[in-house]
Design a protein around this motif. Structure first.
Motif, PDB file in Angstrom:
ATOM      1  N   ALA A  21      15.868 -30.494 -51.156  1.00 15.40           N
ATOM      2  CA  ALA A  21      15.403 -30.654 -52.542  1.00 15.40           C
ATOM      3  C   ALA A  21      16.019 -29.509 -53.333  1.00 15.40           C
ATOM      4  O   ALA A  21      15.440 -28.423 -53.436  1.00 15.40           O
ATOM      5  N   ASP A  33      14.793 -25.625 -50.491  1.00 19.62           N
ATOM      6  CA  ASP A  33      16.175 -25.171 -50.754  1.00 19.62           C
ATOM      7  C   ASP A  33      16.417 -23.819 -50.085  1.00 19.62           C
ATOM      8  O   ASP A  33      17.376 -23.622 -49.331  1.00 19.62           O
ATOM      9  N   ALA A  35      14.621 -22.411 -47.749  1.00 22.59           N
ATOM     10  CA  ALA A  35      14.438 -22.481 -46.283  1.00 22.59           C
ATOM     11  C   ALA A  35      15.683 -23.034 -45.604  1.00 22.59           C
ATOM     12  O   ALA A  35      16.139 -22.531 -44.574  1.00 22.59           O
ATOM     13  N   PRO A 113      12.218 -34.105 -47.319  1.00 20.36           N
ATOM     14  CA  PRO A 113      11.001 -33.443 -47.766  1.00 20.36           C
ATOM     15  C   PRO A 113      10.424 -34.301 -48.884  1.00 20.36           C
ATOM     16  O   PRO A 113      11.036 -35.310 -49.267  1.00 20.36           O
ATOM     17  N   LEU A 114       9.300 -33.903 -49.423  1.00 15.88           N
ATOM     18  CA  LEU A 114       8.731 -34.658 -50.546  1.00 15.88           C
ATOM     19  C   LEU A 114       9.363 -34.112 -51.827  1.00 15.88           C
ATOM     20  O   LEU A 114       8.888 -33.149 -52.430  1.00 15.88           O
ATOM     21  N   ALA A 117       7.995 -32.478 -55.393  1.00 17.63           N
ATOM     22  CA  ALA A 117       6.524 -32.303 -55.312  1.00 17.63           C
ATOM     23  C   ALA A 117       6.121 -30.835 -55.223  1.00 17.63           C
ATOM     24  O   ALA A 117       4.945 -30.525 -55.039  1.00 17.63           O
ATOM     25  N   GLY A 118       7.056 -29.941 -55.348  1.00 20.93           N
ATOM     26  CA  GLY A 118       6.743 -28.499 -55.283  1.00 20.93           C
ATOM     27  C   GLY A 118       6.974 -27.842 -56.625  1.00 20.93           C
ATOM     28  O   GLY A 118       6.280 -28.141 -57.611  1.00 20.93           O
ATOM     29  N   TYR A 120       9.024 -28.405 -58.871  1.00 21.92           N
ATOM     30  CA  TYR A 120       9.293 -29.329 -59.991  1.00 21.92           C
ATOM     31  C   TYR A 120       8.040 -30.061 -60.465  1.00 21.92           C
ATOM     32  O   TYR A 120       8.105 -30.872 -61.392  1.00 21.92           O
ATOM     33  N   VAL A 149       9.012 -35.510 -43.990  1.00 26.27           N
ATOM     34  CA  VAL A 149       8.474 -34.262 -43.432  1.00 26.27           C
ATOM     35  C   VAL A 149       7.627 -33.575 -44.495  1.00 26.27           C
ATOM     36  O   VAL A 149       8.150 -33.123 -45.511  1.00 26.27           O
ATOM     37  N   PHE A 151       5.075 -30.525 -45.582  1.00 29.68           N
ATOM     38  CA  PHE A 151       4.861 -29.140 -45.160  1.00 29.68           C
ATOM     39  C   PHE A 151       3.381 -28.818 -45.081  1.00 29.68           C
ATOM     40  O   PHE A 151       2.934 -28.015 -44.303  1.00 29.68           O
TER      41      PHE A 151
HETATM   42  N1  APR Z   1       9.812 -28.008 -44.912  1.00 26.45           N
HETATM   43  C1  APR Z   1       9.302 -29.142 -45.450  1.00 26.45           C
HETATM   44  N2  APR Z   1       8.785 -29.222 -46.684  1.00 26.45           N
HETATM   45  C2  APR Z   1       8.761 -28.075 -47.413  1.00 26.45           C
HETATM   46  C3  APR Z   1       9.291 -26.852 -46.927  1.00 26.45           C
HETATM   47  C4  APR Z   1       9.818 -26.851 -45.613  1.00 26.45           C
HETATM   48  N3  APR Z   1      10.334 -25.741 -45.054  1.00 26.45           N
HETATM   49  N4  APR Z   1       9.120 -25.918 -47.906  1.00 26.45           N
HETATM   50  C5  APR Z   1       8.515 -26.536 -48.935  1.00 26.45           C
HETATM   51  N5  APR Z   1       8.300 -27.832 -48.640  1.00 26.45           N
HETATM   52  C6  APR Z   1       7.688 -28.881 -49.451  1.00 26.45           C
HETATM   53  C7  APR Z   1       6.839 -28.409 -50.597  1.00 26.45           C
HETATM   54  O1  APR Z   1       5.496 -28.167 -50.140  1.00 26.45           O
HETATM   55  C8  APR Z   1       6.900 -29.628 -51.514  1.00 26.45           C
HETATM   56  O2  APR Z   1       5.912 -30.581 -51.121  1.00 26.45           O
HETATM   57  O3  APR Z   1       8.747 -29.597 -50.065  1.00 26.45           O
HETATM   58  C9  APR Z   1       8.283 -30.216 -51.253  1.00 26.45           C
HETATM   59  C10 APR Z   1       9.295 -29.931 -52.391  1.00 26.45           C
HETATM   60  O4  APR Z   1       9.073 -28.626 -52.879  1.00 26.45           O
HETATM   61  P1  APR Z   1      10.259 -27.681 -53.419  1.00 26.45           P
HETATM   62  O5  APR Z   1      11.012 -27.107 -52.307  1.00 26.45           O
HETATM   63  O6  APR Z   1       9.651 -26.733 -54.397  1.00 26.45           O
HETATM   64  O7  APR Z   1      11.265 -28.668 -54.186  1.00 26.45           O
HETATM   65  P2  APR Z   1      11.122 -29.327 -55.636  1.00 26.45           P
HETATM   66  O8  APR Z   1       9.728 -29.498 -56.050  1.00 26.45           O
HETATM   67  O9  APR Z   1      12.011 -30.509 -55.570  1.00 26.45           O
HETATM   68  O10 APR Z   1      11.763 -28.233 -56.608  1.00 26.45           O
HETATM   69  C11 APR Z   1      13.141 -27.962 -56.500  1.00 26.45           C
HETATM   70  O11 APR Z   1      12.725 -25.660 -56.268  1.00 26.45           O
HETATM   71  O12 APR Z   1      13.372 -24.416 -54.466  1.00 26.45           O
HETATM   72  C12 APR Z   1      13.719 -24.754 -55.745  1.00 26.45           C
HETATM   73  O13 APR Z   1      16.116 -24.609 -55.789  1.00 26.45           O
HETATM   74  C13 APR Z   1      15.015 -25.506 -55.787  1.00 26.45           C
HETATM   75  O14 APR Z   1      15.138 -25.386 -58.150  1.00 26.45           O
HETATM   76  C14 APR Z   1      14.843 -26.248 -57.068  1.00 26.45           C
HETATM   77  C15 APR Z   1      13.366 -26.612 -57.081  1.00 26.45           C
END
Ligand code: APR
Length: 336
Positions: A21, A33, A35, A113-114, A117-118, A120, A149, A151
């Motif tokens: 993501a 990203d 991780a 991943p979802l 959902a983080g 964003y 997957v 988290f």
């Molecule tokens: N494994 C699986 N899922 C994970 C992990 C992991 N190691 N780390 C986080 N998640 C989950 C989060 O809990 C969330 O449900 O992945 C989902 C997406 O979260 P984000 O990583 O924040 O991605 P997103 O919401 O798409 O935002 C993208 O965040 O990290 C930055 O560079 C990225 O700017 C971009 C933005």
């Protein structure tokens, strides 16, 4: 199992392609990203620098480097702005373009991943619905193993109504909470069957308790020694269904289905047998009959079985919703 949901750190998951993501720069960030870049090592960033960024809803592919995958597919999800700015379509496109790329590169498995959902801010239940819809649409036409997957447990958020309804059904039916002696539970069930049989079709006979004359004791002899796979194939034919229609709806791998079709004595796992009952949209009696061919039954002392019965009683045969519910109640998924 063509589709499953698991709880894990996506950098630990083995798949031909792992989806990141990302953000539009593709130069790393936090969350998934961060991780993935940490796990893959600096060569990933070096390759990403060559890609020239990525549009929202689009996806680009790189090597997997130090990650346990052949490829990493970087997709950029939409930032949630309330849902009226094309976010659902862009998010759907993330899954669709990632799956298409994976197929182009000959991947047999992919883990998501979802997305969005983080950071964003996409509401997790809405993000999950879009993910399942896009994955389901792809799997209707393609054969690839897809793993979602999550988290944290909170990522799988069922609708409040469904959660409450399933929870109260479990409370009413799950044997662990209603400790009913097995014999009474059994007799209760059989006397209901006796009542139905003898109140409708003949005067109540003075039946010795140990003489079971209900329909279950007088089976159709032509089906008595039918194996599981013979019964399954017969039911598929009786419903005019095709094999792909059934194994896709059952979330069953095509290769496993071929094995069942070619070996009439094949004994499936309970998760597989239940998945076929769902795919054939069997009612409770038909389900028990099919499971019985493989030596299984749905038991009120098994929470997963109670959840399956919830859906069968409501004739809700969407295996994605059922697996989402099983997952959210920490139960094993069905299919194989
Ligand atoms: N494994 C699986 N899922 C994970 C992990 C992991 N190691 N780390 C986080 N998640 C989950 C989060 O809990 C969330 O449900 O992945 C989902 C997406 O979260 P984000 O990583 O924040 O991605 P997103 O919401 O798409 O935002 C993208 O965040 O990290 C930055 O560079 C990225 O700017 C971009 C933005």
């Amino acid at each position: 199992m063509p589709f499953k949901i698991i709880r894990n750190d996506i950098t630990k998951v083995r798949a031909d392609a792992i989806v990141n993501a990302a953000n539009s720069s593709l130069l790393g960030g936090g969350g998934v990203d961060g991780a993935i870049h940490r796990a893959a090592g600096p060569r990933l960033l070096a390759e990403c620098r060559q890609l020239g960024g990525c549009e929202t809803g689009d996806a680009k592919i790189t090597g997997g480097y130090d990650m346990p995958c052949r490829y990493i597919i970087h997709t950029v999800g939409p930032i949630w702005q309330g849902g009226g700015h094309g976010e659902p379509e862009q998010l759907y496109s993330c899954y669709k373009t990632s799956l298409r790329l994976a197929e182009e590169y000959g991947c047999e498995s992919i883990a998501f991943p979802l997305i969005s959902a983080g950071v964003y801010g996409y509401p997790k239940d809405k993000a999950l619905d879009i993910a399942l819809s896009a994955i389901k649409d792809h799997l209707d036409e393609h054969d690839i193993d897809v793993t979602l997957v999550v988290f944290d447990k909170q990522a799988v958020v069922l609708s409040r109504e469904l959660t409450d309804d399933v929870r109260s059904y479990i409370d009413d039916n799950y044997a662990e909470k209603n400790a009913v002696p097995r014999s009474e539970a059994f007799m209760g069930k059989r006397s209901a069957r006796f009542d139905r049989k003898f109140s409708m079709s003949m005067p109540t006979a003075d039946i010795a308790e140990d003489t079971c004359l209900c329909e279950a004791a007088v089976p159709d002899l032509s089906k008595l020694d039918e194996s599981f796979s013979e019964a399954l194939l017969r039911m598929i034919d009786e419903r005019g269904l095709t094999d792909p229609q059934v194994y896709k709806k059952a979330n069953i791998d095509r290769r496993l289905f071929s094995k069942i079709r070619s070996d009439k004595e094949y004994r499936p796992s309970k998760a597989t047998a239940v998945a076929f009952a769902i795919a054939l949209e069997l009612d409770m009696d038909e389900t028990e009959s099919l499971l019985g061919k493989a030596g299984y039954t749905l038991s009120n002392s098994i929470k997963a079985d109670v959840i399956i019965k919830y859906f069968i009683e409501r004739a809700d045969y969407d295996i994605y919703t059922i697996n989402e519910t099983l997952f959210s109640f920490d139960q094993a998924l069905i299919g194989c």
